[in-house]
Write a protein that holds these residues in place. Structure first.
Motif, short mmCIF file in Angstrom:
data_model
loop_
_atom_site.label_atom_id
_atom_site.label_comp_id
_atom_site.label_asym_id
_atom_site.label_seq_id
_atom_site.Cartn_x
_atom_site.Cartn_y
_atom_site.Cartn_z
N ASP A 10 0.80 -1.21 0.00
CA ASP A 10 0.00 0.00 0.00
C ASP A 10 0.84 1.27 0.00
OD1 ASP A 10 -2.30 -1.50 0.03
OD2 ASP A 10 -2.61 -1.31 2.18
N LEU A 11 2.15 1.15 0.24
CA LEU A 11 3.00 2.33 0.33
C LEU A 11 3.24 2.93 -1.05
CD1 LEU A 11 5.70 1.13 2.88
CD2 LEU A 11 3.70 2.55 3.30
N SER A 12 3.33 4.25 -1.09
CA SER A 12 3.69 4.93 -2.33
C SER A 12 4.70 6.02 -1.97
CB SER A 12 2.45 5.54 -2.99
OG SER A 12 1.87 6.49 -2.12
N PRO A 13 5.60 6.34 -2.90
CA PRO A 13 6.60 7.37 -2.59
C PRO A 13 5.95 8.70 -2.23
CG PRO A 13 7.17 6.20 -4.60
CD PRO A 13 5.77 5.77 -4.22
N ALA A 14 6.46 9.31 -1.20
CA ALA A 14 5.97 10.63 -0.79
C ALA A 14 6.66 11.68 -1.65
CB ALA A 14 6.27 10.86 0.69
N SER A 15 5.94 12.73 -2.00
CA SER A 15 6.52 13.79 -2.81
C SER A 15 7.42 14.66 -1.93
CB SER A 15 5.42 14.65 -3.43
OG SER A 15 4.80 15.42 -2.42
N PRO A 16 8.38 15.36 -2.54
CA PRO A 16 9.23 16.26 -1.76
C PRO A 16 8.43 17.29 -0.97
CG PRO A 16 10.20 15.92 -3.91
CD PRO A 16 8.84 15.27 -3.93
N SER A 17 7.34 17.79 -1.54
CA SER A 17 6.55 18.79 -0.80
C SER A 17 5.86 18.16 0.40
CB SER A 17 5.54 19.47 -1.72
OG SER A 17 4.59 18.53 -2.19
N GLU A 18 5.40 16.91 0.30
CA GLU A 18 4.79 16.22 1.44
C GLU A 18 5.81 16.01 2.55
OE1 GLU A 18 1.34 13.41 -0.44
OE2 GLU A 18 3.41 12.78 -0.73
N ILE A 19 7.03 15.63 2.16
CA ILE A 19 8.09 15.42 3.14
C ILE A 19 8.43 16.74 3.83
CG2 ILE A 19 10.49 14.71 3.48
CD1 ILE A 19 10.06 12.90 0.95
N ALA A 20 8.56 17.80 3.04
CA ALA A 20 8.89 19.12 3.60
C ALA A 20 7.80 19.58 4.55
CB ALA A 20 9.11 20.14 2.49
N GLU A 21 6.54 19.42 4.19
CA GLU A 21 5.44 19.85 5.06
C GLU A 21 5.44 19.06 6.37
OE1 GLU A 21 3.37 22.46 4.87
OE2 GLU A 21 4.52 23.00 3.10
N ALA A 22 5.72 17.76 6.30
CA ALA A 22 5.78 16.96 7.53
C ALA A 22 6.94 17.42 8.42
CB ALA A 22 5.93 15.48 7.19
N ALA A 43 11.86 27.02 10.04
CA ALA A 43 11.38 25.65 9.89
C ALA A 43 11.28 25.29 8.41
CB ALA A 43 10.02 25.49 10.57
N ARG A 44 10.79 26.21 7.59
CA ARG A 44 10.66 25.94 6.15
C ARG A 44 12.03 25.76 5.50
NH1 ARG A 44 6.86 25.60 2.84
NH2 ARG A 44 5.32 26.46 4.26
N VAL A 45 12.98 26.63 5.83
CA VAL A 45 14.33 26.55 5.26
C VAL A 45 14.99 25.24 5.64
CG1 VAL A 45 16.64 27.56 5.35
CG2 VAL A 45 14.66 29.04 5.10
N VAL A 46 14.91 24.88 6.92
CA VAL A 46 15.53 23.64 7.39
C VAL A 46 14.89 22.43 6.71
CG1 VAL A 46 15.84 22.15 9.40
CG2 VAL A 46 16.31 24.59 9.58
N ALA A 47 13.56 22.41 6.65
CA ALA A 47 12.86 21.28 6.04
C ALA A 47 13.23 21.12 4.57
CB ALA A 47 11.35 21.46 6.19
N GLU A 48 13.27 22.21 3.83
CA GLU A 48 13.61 22.13 2.41
C GLU A 48 15.04 21.65 2.21
OE1 GLU A 48 12.58 25.99 0.90
OE2 GLU A 48 10.43 25.53 0.93
N ARG A 49 15.97 22.10 3.05
CA ARG A 49 17.36 21.65 2.94
C ARG A 49 17.48 20.17 3.28
NH1 ARG A 49 21.77 25.46 4.37
NH2 ARG A 49 22.95 23.67 3.68
N LEU A 50 16.72 19.72 4.29
CA LEU A 50 16.75 18.31 4.64
C LEU A 50 16.19 17.44 3.51
CD1 LEU A 50 15.63 18.42 8.38
CD2 LEU A 50 17.85 17.70 7.51
#
Length: 81
Positions: A10-22, A43-50
């Motif tokens: 049931d798993l599907s790859p998460a999009s980069p934007s979903e990962i960043a939002e989480a 928080a947004r800068v750190v998440a996007e870099r990660l």
């Protein structure tokens, strides 16, 4: 087929934007409570870099279908303390 096999299918790859939002949610909130030591912009800068680093490193993050999005609403949960 056991439950673990069904979950993997049931798993599907998460999009980069979903990962960043989480990640943004995790940096700004502790559960539903706002953490005041993390600014929204930081928080947004750190998440996007990660996310960029994880992509370059070959990580693939998946999510279950129907998994809830992080809830960053400032409203308290009616059943919370």
């Amino acid at each position: 087929m056991n439950g673990a096999d069904e979950t993997k299918e049931d798993l599907s790859p998460a999009s980069p934007s979903e990962i960043a939002e989480a990640l943004i949610h995790g940096l700004r909130y502790d559960g539903r409570r706002r953490v005041h030591d993390a600014d929204e912009l930081m928080a947004r800068v750190v998440a996007e870099r990660l996310v960029e680093h994880l992509e370059r490193s070959g990580f693939v993050l998946c999510r279950r279908p129907g998994a809830p999005q992080p809830d960053a609403t400032p409203h308290r949960h009616p059943h919370g303390r």
